[in-house]
Motif scaffolding. Structure first.
Motif, PDB file in Angstrom:
ATOM      1  N   GLU A 151       0.840  -1.214   0.000  1.00 55.52           N
ATOM      2  CA  GLU A 151       0.000   0.000   0.000  1.00 55.52           C
ATOM      3  C   GLU A 151       0.872   1.259   0.000  1.00 55.52           C
ATOM      4  OE1 GLU A 151       0.877  -1.144   2.920  1.00 55.52           O
ATOM      5  OE2 GLU A 151       1.015   0.603   4.232  1.00 55.52           O
ATOM      6  N   SER A 202      15.495  -6.315   8.830  1.00 54.00           N
ATOM      7  CA  SER A 202      14.750  -5.787   9.971  1.00 54.00           C
ATOM      8  C   SER A 202      13.761  -4.719   9.489  1.00 54.00           C
ATOM      9  CB  SER A 202      15.731  -5.180  10.969  1.00 54.00           C
ATOM     10  OG  SER A 202      15.037  -4.590  12.025  1.00 54.00           O
ATOM     11  N   LYS A 206       8.063  -8.990   9.278  1.00 51.30           N
ATOM     12  CA  LYS A 206       7.966 -10.445   9.484  1.00 51.30           C
ATOM     13  C   LYS A 206       7.087 -10.765  10.690  1.00 51.30           C
ATOM     14  CE  LYS A 206      12.449 -10.709   9.910  1.00 51.30           C
ATOM     15  NZ  LYS A 206      12.772  -9.304   9.594  1.00 51.30           N
ATOM     16  N   SER A 208       4.958  -8.744  12.184  1.00 49.58           N
ATOM     17  CA  SER A 208       3.602  -8.223  11.942  1.00 49.58           C
ATOM     18  C   SER A 208       2.794  -9.249  11.155  1.00 49.58           C
ATOM     19  CB  SER A 208       3.649  -6.933  11.126  1.00 49.58           C
ATOM     20  OG  SER A 208       4.481  -5.996  11.726  1.00 49.58           O
ATOM     21  N   THR A 235      12.896  -8.233  16.833  1.00 48.54           N
ATOM     22  CA  THR A 235      12.934  -9.661  17.170  1.00 48.54           C
ATOM     23  C   THR A 235      14.384 -10.060  17.414  1.00 48.54           C
ATOM     24  OG1 THR A 235      11.031 -10.003  15.726  1.00 48.54           O
ATOM     25  CG2 THR A 235      12.275 -11.965  16.329  1.00 48.54           C
TER      26      THR A 235
HETATM   27  N1  LIG Z   1       2.883   0.690   6.086  1.00 50.30           N
HETATM   28  C1  LIG Z   1       2.951  -0.566   6.497  1.00 50.30           C
HETATM   29  N2  LIG Z   1       3.651  -0.854   7.624  1.00 50.30           N
HETATM   30  C2  LIG Z   1       3.726  -2.139   8.005  1.00 50.30           C
HETATM   31  C3  LIG Z   1       3.096  -3.200   7.290  1.00 50.30           C
HETATM   32  N3  LIG Z   1       3.389  -4.356   7.903  1.00 50.30           N
HETATM   33  C4  LIG Z   1       4.149  -4.045   8.971  1.00 50.30           C
HETATM   34  N4  LIG Z   1       4.372  -2.717   9.042  1.00 50.30           N
HETATM   35  C5  LIG Z   1       5.123  -1.963  10.043  1.00 50.30           C
HETATM   36  O1  LIG Z   1       6.514  -2.210   9.876  1.00 50.30           O
HETATM   37  C6  LIG Z   1       7.186  -2.030  11.131  1.00 50.30           C
HETATM   38  C7  LIG Z   1       8.148  -3.178  11.376  1.00 50.30           C
HETATM   39  O2  LIG Z   1       7.406  -4.378  11.557  1.00 50.30           O
HETATM   40  P1  LIG Z   1       7.985  -5.674  12.304  1.00 50.30           P
HETATM   41  O3  LIG Z   1       6.923  -6.706  12.159  1.00 50.30           O
HETATM   42  O4  LIG Z   1       8.494  -5.343  13.642  1.00 50.30           O
HETATM   43  O5  LIG Z   1       9.229  -6.027  11.344  1.00 50.30           O
HETATM   44  P2  LIG Z   1      10.222  -7.283  11.438  1.00 50.30           P
HETATM   45  O6  LIG Z   1      10.504  -7.686  10.033  1.00 50.30           O
HETATM   46  O7  LIG Z   1       9.667  -8.309  12.336  1.00 50.30           O
HETATM   47  O8  LIG Z   1      11.539  -6.613  12.059  1.00 50.30           O
HETATM   48  P3  LIG Z   1      12.698  -7.283  12.993  1.00 50.30           P
HETATM   49  O9  LIG Z   1      12.029  -8.030  14.092  1.00 50.30           O
HETATM   50  O10 LIG Z   1      13.481  -6.116  13.475  1.00 50.30           O
HETATM   51  O11 LIG Z   1      13.503  -8.162  12.079  1.00 50.30           O
HETATM   52  C8  LIG Z   1       6.073  -1.901  12.181  1.00 50.30           C
HETATM   53  O12 LIG Z   1       5.920  -0.546  12.506  1.00 50.30           O
HETATM   54  C9  LIG Z   1       4.834  -2.399  11.474  1.00 50.30           C
HETATM   55  O13 LIG Z   1       3.649  -1.805  11.952  1.00 50.30           O
HETATM   56  C10 LIG Z   1       2.351  -2.846   6.108  1.00 50.30           C
HETATM   57  O14 LIG Z   1       1.759  -3.667   5.405  1.00 50.30           O
HETATM   58  N5  LIG Z   1       2.349  -1.524   5.764  1.00 50.30           N
END
Ligand SMILES: Nc1nc2c(ncn2[C@@H]2O[C@H](COP(=O)(O)OP(=O)(O)OP(=O)(O)O)[C@@H](O)[C@H]2O)c(=O)[nH]1
Ligand SMILES: [Mg+2]
Ligand SMILES: [Zn+2]
Length: 319
Positions: A151, A202, A206, A208, A235
């Motif tokens: 999006e 990161s 992932k 989320s 994470t």
């Molecule tokens: N705009 C937008 N933001 C998103 C979406 N999915 C996740 N996010 C945001 O991206 C950010 C990082 O999300 P995480 O799920 O912590 O990312 P991760 O890949 O697990 O990161 P690490 O644990 O650090 O490896 C958060 O603020 C979420 O809310 C999406 O579809 N759109």
């Protein structure tokens, strides 16, 4: 439903390991006291010297591992003996179906498929995608690409044409948005009954996405930096979660970047799977596919059978 899943897990254990071998391993494990029964467990996560192990009834036991056994990680099946209520000692590691290693580090085991998660922010990079594909090919594990946060893109056609290249090579690509709730159900259906690990930078989302697929989970997530658009390494442990409807997901910490220093040029080449049919058309057996005359790879580049971006990536990654 939970019982059925446990039963299934139990049956699968018996089928895959064979009762005999399990008993043998249990017998071999040193006796921890007369009432310490050896049980099979699944490693959920490792933190330092400790392992969180799940028994066949779904209880979690904090374990330490005997020093004489190999390091175990999420996805491993182990033999453990309970020392008291919620604690135990891992005494043996059962045979693995497969392992996933990155930069010589063991990440997880017994995986069916890797899910590389990329995003619009932090913006996907071809070099990083190719490095993950090389890891997958060299670990002999299938991999699919998930493009999250669509999006946020103001040019989705460009995004699709970027990833079309990977689709033509044979990798499955899913486009979705956790935020806009797009593409989640289609992905959920594809993950059923298998063990998948989520990998990627990161901040790509992932955790989320795993929260979305297993709503009761509530994993910790974090904003990405507004300035650098990079994730904050939220994470910290590679951890396995069960999907209520079947299948497991492993969340892993994002790495900002990683190198392939431990891989030979031959292994790097092996990571470019679409190059393979052209290698035997090279004149020289030790062709590096750079400046040599009569080179199958360079020829495939001219005919359009190999994408220039992928060839450039190959040149950037070899030593
Ligand atoms: N705009 C937008 N933001 C998103 C979406 N999915 C996740 N996010 C945001 O991206 C950010 C990082 O999300 P995480 O799920 O912590 O990312 P991760 O890949 O697990 O990161 P690490 O644990 O650090 O490896 C958060 O603020 C979420 O809310 C999406 O579809 N759109
Ligand atoms: Mg995370
Ligand atoms: Zn060549």
């Amino acid at each position: 439903m939970s019982l059925t899943r446990r039963q299934k897990w139990n049956i699968q254990k018996i089928q895959t390991e064979g009762i005999k071998r399990v008993n043998k391993v249990a017998d071999d494990a040193q006796d921890l006291g007369h009432d310490a029964i050896a049980q099979i467990g699944l490693v959920i996560t490792r933190y330092g010297q400790h392992l969180l192990v799940e028994d066949k009834s779904g209880n979690f036991i904090q374990c330490t591992a005997r020093r004489n056994i190999d390091l175990s990680v999420a996805g491993d099946k182990v033999i453990f003996q309970a020392t008291n209520n919620d604690e135990g000692v891992v005494t043996a590691l059962l045979e693995r179906d497969n392992i996933l290693k990155r930069s010589n580090k063991l990440i997880a085991t017994n995986i069916n498929k890797l899910c590389l998660v990329v995003a619009i922010e932090p913006h996907y990079q071809f070099g990083l995608i190719d490095r993950y594909l090389i890891i997958a090919e060299n670990n002999n594990l299938p991999i699919q690409i998930i493009v999250n946060k669509i999006e946020l893109s103001d040019n989705i056609n460009q995004v699709k044409s970027d990833f079309f290249m990977y689709e033509t090579i044979g990798y499955q690509v899913s486009y979705l948005s956790v935020k806009a709730q797009k593409g989640i159900n289609t992905l959920r259906a594809k993950l059923n009954d298998k063990k998948h690990i989520f990998l990627g930078q990161s901040g790509v989302g992932k955790s989320s996405l795993i929260n979305e697929l297993i709503p009761e989970l509530n994993l910790h997530i974090n904003e990405i930096s507004t300035k650098s658009k990079l994730g904050k390494h939220t994470t910290t442990n590679t951890t396995l979660y069960h999907i209520p409807s079947g299948g497991d997901l492993i969340d892993s910490p994002g790495v900002r970047e990683f190198h392939l220093d431990n891989l030979s040029n031959k292994e790097i080449l092996n990571g470019f799977k679409e190059f393979k049919p052209f290698i035997n058309q090279c004149k020289f057996r030790n062709c590096a596919h750079i400046n040599e005359p009569v080179c199958g790879i360079k020829n495939a580049l001219k005919t359009g059978d190999i994408h220039l971006k992928r060839y450039q990536s190959y040149l950037n990654l070899i030593n």
